[in-house]
Motif scaffolding. Structure first.
Motif, PDB file in Angstrom:
ATOM      1  N   ALA A 143       0.830  -1.201   0.000  1.00  0.00           N
ATOM      2  CA  ALA A 143       0.000   0.000   0.000  1.00  0.00           C
ATOM      3  C   ALA A 143       0.872   1.261   0.000  1.00  0.00           C
ATOM      4  N   PRO A 144       0.316   2.399  -0.436  1.00  0.00           N
ATOM      5  CA  PRO A 144       1.071   3.650  -0.381  1.00  0.00           C
ATOM      6  C   PRO A 144       1.468   3.974   1.064  1.00  0.00           C
ATOM      7  N   PRO A 145       2.608   4.623   1.260  1.00  0.00           N
ATOM      8  CA  PRO A 145       3.010   4.961   2.630  1.00  0.00           C
ATOM      9  C   PRO A 145       2.032   5.938   3.269  1.00  0.00           C
ATOM     10  N   THR A 146       1.662   5.634   4.489  1.00  0.00           N
ATOM     11  CA  THR A 146       0.778   6.523   5.247  1.00  0.00           C
ATOM     12  C   THR A 146       1.580   7.702   5.771  1.00  0.00           C
ATOM     13  N   PRO A 147       0.916   8.761   6.258  1.00  0.00           N
ATOM     14  CA  PRO A 147       1.664   9.884   6.851  1.00  0.00           C
ATOM     15  C   PRO A 147       2.621   9.438   7.956  1.00  0.00           C
ATOM     16  N   GLU A 148       2.181   8.446   8.757  1.00  0.00           N
ATOM     17  CA  GLU A 148       3.052   7.946   9.827  1.00  0.00           C
ATOM     18  C   GLU A 148       4.291   7.267   9.256  1.00  0.00           C
ATOM     19  N   GLU A 149       4.107   6.523   8.172  1.00  0.00           N
ATOM     20  CA  GLU A 149       5.237   5.831   7.560  1.00  0.00           C
ATOM     21  C   GLU A 149       6.171   6.794   6.841  1.00  0.00           C
ATOM     22  N   ILE A 150       5.624   7.852   6.277  1.00  0.00           N
ATOM     23  CA  ILE A 150       6.470   8.860   5.627  1.00  0.00           C
ATOM     24  C   ILE A 150       7.388   9.515   6.655  1.00  0.00           C
ATOM     25  N   GLU A 151       6.884   9.703   7.870  1.00  0.00           N
ATOM     26  CA  GLU A 151       7.721  10.267   8.929  1.00  0.00           C
ATOM     27  C   GLU A 151       8.883   9.347   9.257  1.00  0.00           C
ATOM     28  N   LEU A 152       8.689   8.032   9.085  1.00  0.00           N
ATOM     29  CA  LEU A 152       9.755   7.071   9.401  1.00  0.00           C
ATOM     30  C   LEU A 152      10.798   6.965   8.295  1.00  0.00           C
ATOM     31  N   LEU A 153      10.461   7.408   7.090  1.00  0.00           N
ATOM     32  CA  LEU A 153      11.403   7.313   5.976  1.00  0.00           C
ATOM     33  C   LEU A 153      12.659   8.124   6.252  1.00  0.00           C
ATOM     34  N   GLN A 154      13.802   7.571   5.833  1.00  0.00           N
ATOM     35  CA  GLN A 154      15.086   8.212   6.055  1.00  0.00           C
ATOM     36  C   GLN A 154      15.480   9.079   4.848  1.00  0.00           C
ATOM     37  N   GLU A 155      16.365  10.005   5.077  1.00  0.00           N
ATOM     38  CA  GLU A 155      16.864  10.866   4.004  1.00  0.00           C
ATOM     39  C   GLU A 155      17.478  10.022   2.881  1.00  0.00           C
ATOM     40  N   LYS A 156      17.069  10.316   1.631  1.00  0.00           N
ATOM     41  CA  LYS A 156      17.584   9.671   0.417  1.00  0.00           C
ATOM     42  C   LYS A 156      17.341   8.160   0.394  1.00  0.00           C
ATOM     43  N   GLN A 157      16.288   7.725   1.032  1.00  0.00           N
ATOM     44  CA  GLN A 157      15.929   6.315   1.047  1.00  0.00           C
ATOM     45  C   GLN A 157      15.174   5.964  -0.233  1.00  0.00           C
ATOM     46  N   THR A 158      15.074   4.677  -0.549  1.00  0.00           N
ATOM     47  CA  THR A 158      14.300   4.211  -1.697  1.00  0.00           C
ATOM     48  C   THR A 158      13.116   3.408  -1.195  1.00  0.00           C
ATOM     49  N   ILE A 159      11.935   3.732  -1.724  1.00  0.00           N
ATOM     50  CA  ILE A 159      10.741   2.972  -1.365  1.00  0.00           C
ATOM     51  C   ILE A 159      10.077   2.491  -2.647  1.00  0.00           C
ATOM     52  N   ILE A 160       9.725   1.214  -2.655  1.00  0.00           N
ATOM     53  CA  ILE A 160       9.013   0.610  -3.784  1.00  0.00           C
ATOM     54  C   ILE A 160       7.655   0.174  -3.266  1.00  0.00           C
ATOM     55  N   SER A 161       6.606   0.814  -3.756  1.00  0.00           N
ATOM     56  CA  SER A 161       5.250   0.532  -3.291  1.00  0.00           C
ATOM     57  C   SER A 161       4.275   1.137  -4.282  1.00  0.00           C
ATOM     58  N   ALA A 162       2.990   0.934  -4.031  1.00  0.00           N
ATOM     59  CA  ALA A 162       1.998   1.715  -4.762  1.00  0.00           C
ATOM     60  C   ALA A 162       2.071   3.148  -4.233  1.00  0.00           C
ATOM     61  N   LEU A 163       1.757   4.107  -5.090  1.00  0.00           N
ATOM     62  CA  LEU A 163       1.738   5.508  -4.643  1.00  0.00           C
ATOM     63  C   LEU A 163       0.341   6.113  -4.742  1.00  0.00           C
ATOM     64  N   GLN A 164      -0.418   5.726  -5.784  1.00  0.00           N
ATOM     65  CA  GLN A 164      -1.786   6.218  -5.942  1.00  0.00           C
ATOM     66  C   GLN A 164      -1.863   7.732  -5.737  1.00  0.00           C
ATOM     67  N   LEU A 165      -1.064   8.435  -6.528  1.00  0.00           N
ATOM     68  CA  LEU A 165      -0.904   9.878  -6.349  1.00  0.00           C
ATOM     69  C   LEU A 165      -2.212  10.636  -6.485  1.00  0.00           C
ATOM     70  N   SER A 166      -3.140  10.116  -7.288  1.00  0.00           N
ATOM     71  CA  SER A 166      -4.387  10.845  -7.527  1.00  0.00           C
ATOM     72  C   SER A 166      -5.288  10.902  -6.298  1.00  0.00           C
ATOM     73  N   VAL A 167      -5.091   9.996  -5.347  1.00  0.00           N
ATOM     74  CA  VAL A 167      -5.958   9.967  -4.164  1.00  0.00           C
ATOM     75  C   VAL A 167      -5.199  10.247  -2.871  1.00  0.00           C
ATOM     76  N   GLN A 168      -3.888  10.427  -2.965  1.00  0.00           N
ATOM     77  CA  GLN A 168      -3.099  10.697  -1.767  1.00  0.00           C
ATOM     78  C   GLN A 168      -3.071  12.192  -1.463  1.00  0.00           C
TER      79      GLN A 168
END
Length: 223
Positions: free
Chosen positions: A106-131
């Motif tokens: 699933a796309p990263p939730t706001p809580e998960e985005i906070e956990l992401l590190q600087e210059k990290q790579t994430i492979i997931s759905a993004l569903q930009l139109s509804v995020q």
């Protein structure tokens, strides 16, 4: 006898003097990847990004894989299954998000985005139109490399991940319909394919995409 010995010596000398390929040790240039698999926290998301057999392949290639505890529980994969495949089991999302590459469904939730590190790579759905728009801005601010698997295409222009999900959805829709027709779920007690002398169940499929195609296949398979 003497002449034959001299001939052998001549051949041996010639073999020594012939140029030979010099052998060099081939060094490994493969860089070890550090991959993290978090437990999905989105509403009604029961999938997991990677199965134990795929973890085994990655680990055999020298990569490090960490999996959050119970990440595969809803898919009937236990922590033991992942551990036996070579994954490291961790017990907090913070440990997973220390990885260089994070694999999600699933796309990263706001809580998960906070956990992401600087210059990290994430492979997931993004569903930009509804995020939320600020979700993308936050990832840009952290210089995240985000690969949206729903936009990945092959050489023929087909979206393989989306097609795979469509195949699952089409087949499953008909199987669930068959369950609802049975009396187990308080249905009318009909067999999906019918029997000799009794008309088969009529099925109407709306749409002719991948979902419709595999729903048709499943319906035909059930008679």
């Amino acid at each position: 006898m003497q002449s034959s010995q001299e001939a052998i010596k001549a051949l041996a000398l010639e073999a020594v003097l012939l140029p030979k390929e010099e052998l060099y040790q081939i060094g490994s240039r493969r860089k070890q990847l550090f991959i993290g698999i978090p437990k999905e926290i989105s509403f009604q998301e029961n999938r997991v990004a990677i199965v134990p057999s795929a973890v085994e392949v990655l680990v055999s290639l020298g990569h490090r894989v960490v999996v959050e505890s119970n990440a595969g529980r809803n898919c009937k994969f236990t922590d033991k299954d992942y551990a036996e495949s070579g994954a490291e089991i961790v017990y907090s999302p913070q440990e997973v998000y220390k990885a260089d590459i994070v694999l999600k469904v699933a796309p990263p939730t706001p809580e998960e985005i906070e956990l992401l590190q600087e210059k990290q790579t994430i492979i997931s759905a993004l569903q930009l139109s509804v995020q939320p728009k600020d979700s993308l801005r936050k990832m840009i601010a952290k210089k995240i490399t985000a690969v949206a698997w729903e936009f990945i295409t092959d050489e023929e222009g087909v979206y393989p991940a989306i097609r795979a999900m469509g195949e699952i959805a089409g087949s499953t829709a008909v199987l669930i319909a068959a369950e609802y027709l049975s009396n187990v779920n308080d249905g009318p007690g009909l067999m999906f394919g019918g029997i000799s002398g009794v008309s088969s169940t009529e099925v109407v499929i709306i749409g002719a995409g991948t979902v419709g195609e595999f729903a048709t296949r499943a319906a035909l398979g059930l008679g």
